[in-house]
Write a protein that holds these residues in place. Structure first.
Motif, short mmCIF file in Angstrom:
data_model
loop_
_atom_site.label_atom_id
_atom_site.label_comp_id
_atom_site.label_asym_id
_atom_site.label_seq_id
_atom_site.Cartn_x
_atom_site.Cartn_y
_atom_site.Cartn_z
N ASP A 34 2.24 9.42 -5.43
CA ASP A 34 2.12 9.45 -3.97
C ASP A 34 2.70 10.73 -3.39
O ASP A 34 2.45 11.08 -2.24
CB ASP A 34 2.84 8.23 -3.39
N GLN A 71 -3.90 13.53 2.69
CA GLN A 71 -4.38 14.41 1.64
C GLN A 71 -3.89 15.83 1.93
O GLN A 71 -4.01 16.30 3.06
CB GLN A 71 -5.90 14.40 1.57
N PHE A 109 0.84 -1.20 0.00
CA PHE A 109 0.00 0.00 0.00
C PHE A 109 0.88 1.25 0.00
O PHE A 109 1.88 1.32 0.72
CB PHE A 109 -0.91 0.03 1.23
N LYS A 110 0.50 2.25 -0.78
CA LYS A 110 1.21 3.52 -0.76
C LYS A 110 0.92 4.26 0.54
O LYS A 110 -0.13 4.07 1.15
CB LYS A 110 0.82 4.38 -1.97
N SER A 152 0.15 7.33 1.19
CA SER A 152 -1.05 8.18 1.18
C SER A 152 -2.30 7.36 1.45
O SER A 152 -3.20 7.79 2.18
CB SER A 152 -1.18 8.89 -0.17
N GLU A 153 -2.35 6.16 0.87
CA GLU A 153 -3.50 5.28 1.06
C GLU A 153 -3.50 4.71 2.47
O GLU A 153 -4.54 4.65 3.14
CB GLU A 153 -3.41 4.15 0.02
N LYS A 154 -2.33 4.29 2.94
CA LYS A 154 -2.23 3.63 4.24
C LYS A 154 -2.63 4.56 5.38
O LYS A 154 -3.29 4.16 6.34
CB LYS A 154 -0.79 3.14 4.46
#
Length: 670
Positions: free
Chosen positions: A512, A168, A159-160, A162-164
């Protein structure tokens, strides 16, 4: 017979080269062997100054019976975490995903495709022997379940960031002074108000926390921050964790009093702490801080500098197989050496026949300063003890040279020169910078045929073998940028810019908006990680974000500034909520909360003017300078025209009228 490690250069790997375990270094040979023989892999990770790594080696890896089990059931790989931080990061994260607290030695079991399924840290010998047998049984009897588990742990690492973490960025990055207060209050909740540092044990120095407090104080003048900085820095340098005789800080204190150190000395700690204490001296003018910086740099020059002017990595905790033996004292020794001064000395340092540590041994540790008595007298006593200590068998030296840690120490020397103005500090810094430039830099060609700069990660015995990681680029760019600002020699600025361009081209994930830890040209492991959380060493992404901001201002590279602001913008929510592990990001926030002064100095006395300006602690600035003329954007059309050296103070490229009056320039910088 030696094993496969005998051909390596890492002191840690060579320590294991004569184990009866058939160790392999990390590489294709070992990974292919596991696939061919369909065996589980053991990856055992440590470093040369690691005490428990030595213990496990003595108890298990030198035991022929246990080694026989390991050779029969496993393909065994030894990794120096300092040479291969990429491998260490992947398997440390996998261990933590298994719900196990990380540490070293790190022992992780992998499927033949290098995906992890089980791990731990130190194991006593019988437990380890039983575990090896159990691992092989599980591998033979439950292969499918282990493979499924390993794939799950690996998938979790893909997982990147930003996603983890749900990162934002705001449309336009802002940091207010009120938000800085929020950050400070979150850290303050965990202060140890009696003994300094954070309220836990063991206690690590954590330089980035105290650097943030210095910068926060510079913005807000919040006396609570200054009080805790002073308490912590005093306790950190009054002995125990600090080597009061020879200089240099050890890795951490095992107790909450900063008294009982884990005795190894690491270059990365000392580089950052020299920077920290130099900045603290600039603010407080406290002679104790200047003294510790000077003593530590003398230790660096005496014990940690190679003939080629690279800096070695570490001194071991152990000597003669015993932790701390080089540094501890019996009362009998003190009485013999100091004679009639012994009682006074023993009273000050709480030294007794029973010992203030264990087994009748004493650690030199102070609760209070010794200024009540002439310091010259104490220094004479310290010199007597140091002379005797020099006759002892020394701890092991890890003489590999790491680019990233050299960058941290180089920055420390530059900060020491900047604020203490001792020419020897600059001489050492320049010698090390030239070493990095000549021995650890490689020339590469870009796709359009232009020359670019890359780095090597390691150097030993005249050769470098591993291409650099983000931590190497981050710390060296930071150091080169700082070196330009005390010498105004534009070669260091050009080196910093070329390395930054290379880093963006080869490490940056535009989707990312953070940097990968590994080069796109490097070895492809099961995951390509990013490092965003600050620890004892700040995250390589936080250092790069600060580099991009500073270089962007100095060079008028708006592309650099834009990346920096995007990075900090995405981290802002975490900085405000998980502050203790993001304090280097928070330090960058202090620079963006107030306008950064761009100070251009033009004239023949620019070095002296810079030195006088730095006598006043004002960290929120960058310097640009020339004796006559320069093509740098902030120096264009600013040629020396008189005998006076002129100072231009600018904010966001808008400049005040030039002045030759330093006190007026300081006022303008506010």
């Amino acid at each position: 017979m030696p094993n496969q490690l005998i051909h390596e250069t890492s002191p840690y790997l060579l320590q294991h080269a004569h184990n009866p375990v058939d160790w392999y270094p990390w590489g294709e040979a070992a990974l292919q062997k596991a696939k061919t023989e369909n065996k589980p892999i053991l990856v055992s990770i440590g470093y040369s100054a690691c005490h428990w790594c030595h213990v496990m080696e003595r108890e298990s890896f030198e035991n022929k019976q246990i080694a026989g089990l390991m050779n029969e059931h496993l393909v065994c790989i030894k990794v120096d975490r300092e040479e291969r931080p990429d491998v260490d990061a992947i398997y440390m994260e996998s261990l933590q995903a298994m719900g196990v607290r990380g540490g070293w030695p790190l022992n992780v079991f992998l499927m033949p495709d290098a995906q992890p399924f089980y791990g731990g840290t130190y194991f006593p010998p019988q437990n380890w022997a039983n575990l090896v047998v159990s691992i092989k049984r599980a591998f033979d009897e439950n292969y499918g379940k282990l493979q499924e588990s390993a794939q799950g742990f690996t998938q979790n690492m893909l997982f990147k960031e930003s996603e983890k973490y749900g990162l934002q960025a705001e449309e336009e990055l802002t940091f207010t002074e009120e938000e800085l207060v929020t950050i400070f209050n979150r850290i303050r909740a965990d202060f140890d108000y009696e003994k300094g540092g954070m309220n836990r044990a063991p206690k690590f120095p954590m330089p980035s926390i105290w650097k943030f407090l210095l910068r926060y104080y510079a913005v807000t003048q919040d006396e609570r921050a200054l009080q805790h900085i002073s308490l912590t820095l005093d306790r950190l340098c009054l002995g125990g964790i600090y080597d009061i005789l020879g200089g240099g800080w050890t890795r951490y204190s095992t107790d909450e009093d900063w008294k009982v150190p884990h005795f190894e000395k690491m270059l990365y700690d000392n580089g950052q702490l020299v920077s920290l204490y130099a900045e603290a001296y600039a603010l407080t003018k406290d002679h104790l801080y200047k003294e510790k910086v000077t003593q530590t740099i003398k230790w660096l020059a005496r014990e940690m500098t190679s003939p080629e002017n690279g800096f070695y990595s570490a001194l071991d905790a152990d000597s003669e197989g015993e932790e701390g033996k080089f540094y501890i004292w019996s009362k009998k020794e003190i009485d013999y050496l100091l004679a009639e001064k012994s009682n006074e000395f023993c009273e000050a340092f709480a030294i007794s026949e029973a010992g203030n540590w264990e087994h009748g041994n004493n650690i030199l540790h102070l609760e209070e300063r010794l200024w009540a008595i002439d310091n010259t007298q104490w220094n004479k006593l310290f010199a007597q003890l140091l002379a005797q200590r020099e006759t002892r068998i020394r701890p092991g030296l890890d003489d590999k040279i790491l680019c990233s840690w050299n960058g941290l120490m180089l920055k420390g020397l530059i900060d020491a020169y900047r604020y203490i103005n001792e020419p020897e500090f600059l001489r050492l810094a320049l010698a090390n910078a030239r070493f990095l430039q000549e021995k650890m830099t490689l020339k590469v060609l870009t796709e359009d045929g232009k020359e670019a700069r890359g780095l090597w990660h390691n150097y030993k015995n005249g050769k470098a073998t591993l291409i650099a990681y983000l931590e190497d680029y981050a710390s060296v760019i930071d150091a080169y940028t700082a070196l330009y600002q005390v010498t105004f020699d534009e070669q260091w600025l050009k080196e910093a810019e070329m390395l930054t361009d290379y880093t963006i081209a080869n490490f940056y994930d535009a989707e990312d908006e953070f940097f990968y830890f590994t080069d796109s040209e490097g070895e492809q492991l099961i995951a390509r990680k990013k490092e965003i959380f600050d620890n004892v060493i700040p995250a390589s992404n936080s250092i790069m974000a600060a580099n991009l901001y500073q270089l962007g201002l100095i060079l008028d590279r708006q592309d650099f500034v834009a990346i920096s602001k995007k990075m900090l913008g995405k981290m802002k929510k975490l900085v405000l909520t998980e502050t203790q592990w993001l304090t280097n990001w928070a330090t960058l926030a202090t620079q963006m909360a107030k306008p950064m002064a761009e100070v251009a100095i033009v004239g023949k006395d620019l070095q002296q003017v810079r030195a006088i300006l730095d006598e006043t602690y004002a960290p929120n600035k960058v310097y640009i300078g020339t004796q006559e003329s320069s093509d740098l954007p902030l120096l264009q059309n600013r040629n020396a025209k008189s005998t006076e050296t002129m100072i231009y103070v600018c904010f966001d490229k808008i400049c005040q009228l030039p002045t030759a009056d330093i006190s007026k320039a300081l006022e303008l910088m506010k």
